[in-house]
Design a protein around this motif. Structure first.
Motif, mmCIF file in Angstrom:
data_model
loop_
_atom_site.group_PDB
_atom_site.id
_atom_site.type_symbol
_atom_site.label_atom_id
_atom_site.label_comp_id
_atom_site.label_asym_id
_atom_site.label_seq_id
_atom_site.Cartn_x
_atom_site.Cartn_y
_atom_site.Cartn_z
ATOM 1 N N LEU A 23 -4.242 -5.820 3.737
ATOM 2 C CA LEU A 23 -4.452 -4.407 4.022
ATOM 3 C C LEU A 23 -3.152 -3.628 3.929
ATOM 4 O O LEU A 23 -2.107 -4.090 4.374
ATOM 5 C CB LEU A 23 -5.055 -4.257 5.425
ATOM 6 N N ALA A 24 -3.233 -2.416 3.361
ATOM 7 C CA ALA A 24 -2.101 -1.492 3.310
ATOM 8 C C ALA A 24 -2.592 -0.107 3.697
ATOM 9 O O ALA A 24 -3.660 0.310 3.280
ATOM 10 C CB ALA A 24 -1.467 -1.458 1.921
ATOM 11 N N THR A 32 3.747 -2.194 1.845
ATOM 12 C CA THR A 32 3.702 -3.198 2.899
ATOM 13 C C THR A 32 2.260 -3.639 3.105
ATOM 14 O O THR A 32 1.390 -2.831 3.461
ATOM 15 C CB THR A 32 4.258 -2.635 4.222
ATOM 16 N N TRP A 33 2.001 -4.908 2.859
ATOM 17 C CA TRP A 33 0.662 -5.469 3.035
ATOM 18 C C TRP A 33 0.680 -6.414 4.236
ATOM 19 O O TRP A 33 1.677 -7.082 4.490
ATOM 20 C CB TRP A 33 0.229 -6.252 1.798
ATOM 21 N N ARG A 34 -0.423 -6.475 4.939
ATOM 22 C CA ARG A 34 -0.571 -7.446 6.026
ATOM 23 C C ARG A 34 -1.930 -8.126 5.899
ATOM 24 O O ARG A 34 -2.869 -7.588 5.316
ATOM 25 C CB ARG A 34 -0.439 -6.777 7.394
ATOM 26 N N TYR A 78 -6.071 0.695 1.622
ATOM 27 C CA TYR A 78 -6.295 -0.197 0.487
ATOM 28 C C TYR A 78 -6.412 -1.622 0.998
ATOM 29 O O TYR A 78 -5.679 -2.032 1.909
ATOM 30 C CB TYR A 78 -5.139 -0.117 -0.510
ATOM 31 N N VAL A 79 -7.337 -2.371 0.420
ATOM 32 C CA VAL A 79 -7.418 -3.806 0.685
ATOM 33 C C VAL A 79 -7.425 -4.524 -0.665
ATOM 34 O O VAL A 79 -7.900 -3.979 -1.668
ATOM 35 C CB VAL A 79 -8.671 -4.194 1.503
ATOM 36 N N LYS A 80 -6.897 -5.721 -0.669
ATOM 37 C CA LYS A 80 -6.871 -6.495 -1.909
ATOM 38 C C LYS A 80 -7.113 -7.958 -1.605
ATOM 39 O O LYS A 80 -6.880 -8.436 -0.482
ATOM 40 C CB LYS A 80 -5.538 -6.309 -2.643
ATOM 41 N N LEU A 102 -8.470 -8.275 -7.103
ATOM 42 C CA LEU A 102 -9.438 -7.241 -6.721
ATOM 43 C C LEU A 102 -8.762 -6.278 -5.745
ATOM 44 O O LEU A 102 -8.261 -6.687 -4.701
ATOM 45 C CB LEU A 102 -10.666 -7.871 -6.063
ATOM 46 N N LEU A 103 -8.727 -5.001 -6.109
ATOM 47 C CA LEU A 103 -8.116 -3.962 -5.274
ATOM 48 C C LEU A 103 -9.174 -2.922 -4.927
ATOM 49 O O LEU A 103 -9.926 -2.479 -5.811
ATOM 50 C CB LEU A 103 -6.956 -3.291 -6.019
#
Length: 264
Positions: A131-132, A156-158, A184-186, A243-244
């Motif tokens: 998640l960003a 920054t993604w977590r 955004y999630v990927k 996948l975004l």
């Protein structure tokens, strides 16, 4: 009688399908069923509706058969309903076909669903995401390309954890309060060979989806998150598929959920 002859023809086509591997041969088989009026042929063609090589042709044939059943006031099989949803969700679909598909789906939703003739592969809830966000400050959030879309800067993604979920959906409001924001999630979808997959998703509110950098779906809406509202057919390549997903929040709740089913 006619019914016996039709059943014999259907059995012959099913047996022959196992030998059909080339795209041109699949198209010939699909074209042959297009001239048939036996609704049982939907069972045969449904398997091709998520075959990247012939999905467009297969969906059109299933649409014609579903349309014929609908006009005759006969139940539309569950597999045909799924194919019609794919037609509606595909931006490349003909406008008139999309309109008619929606009419059939609305009618089917108001009547008792027929018993499935074939078992549809179960889609599994997707829980492994990064998640960003949140992102904000743009006048038109849905249209504005924030950094995760452009890769023009550091993001920054977590990891998304169980604490981020409410049931089967990611509840962004648990960690990101406010309105008029974007998250955004990927994730990665690995596969050992090229294949198709069915992605069922829901969002509150608008959503955009990219597969391996290509935009494959967009829906600017103000709605509750119900998984299955949008159904996509994804063409996966061998290896790691990126996948975004962009989820826009205008006001109120803010969430996203998805299920994925890979073709056999």
């Amino acid at each position: 009688g006619k019914e016996q002859n039709a059943n014999k023809a259907l059995k012959w086509l099913k047996d022959g399908r196992e030998l059909v591997q080339r795209a041109e041969d699949k198209r010939l088989l699909i074209a042959g069923t297009d001239r048939g009026k036996n609704h049982k042929l939907i069972e045969l063609i449904y398997g091709y509706t998520e075959d990247a090589e012939v999905s467009a042709e297969a969906r059109l044939v299933v649409f014609k058969m579903a349309d014929l059943l609908h006009r005759r006031k006969r139940p539309v099989p569950a597999e045909a309903i799924t194919a019609l949803k794919l037609i509606v969700a595909d931006p490349a679909s003909d406008a008139a076909t999309v309109k008619r598909s929606k009419e059939i789906l609305e009618k089917a939703a108001s009547t008792k669903a027929p018993k499935k003739r074939i078992a549809e592969k179960k889609a599994d809830i997707m829980r492994n995401w990064q998640l960003a966000g949140p992102f904000s400050g743009a006048e038109k959030l849905f249209l504005h390309a924030f950094i995760p879309e452009t890769a023009a800067g550091e993001v920054t993604w977590r990891e998304v954890t169980d604490a981020d979920f409410s049931g089967d959906q990611i509840d962004f409001m648990k960690t990101m309060k406010g309105a008029n924001r974007v998250a955004y999630v990927k994730t990665v979808i690995p596969t050992k060979r090229a294949r198709t997959a069915r992605l069922e998703l829901g969002s509150d509110d608008g959503v955009k989806v990219w597969l391996n950098g290509t935009l494959v779906h967009e829906k600017d809406a103000r709605r509750e998150c119900k998984i299955g509202d949008d159904v996509l057919s994804l063409s996966l390549v061998e290896g790691q598929n990126q996948l975004l997903v962009k989820v826009v929040q205008y006001a109120g709740n803010w969430g996203f959920g998805a299920r994925l089913a890979l073709t056999p």
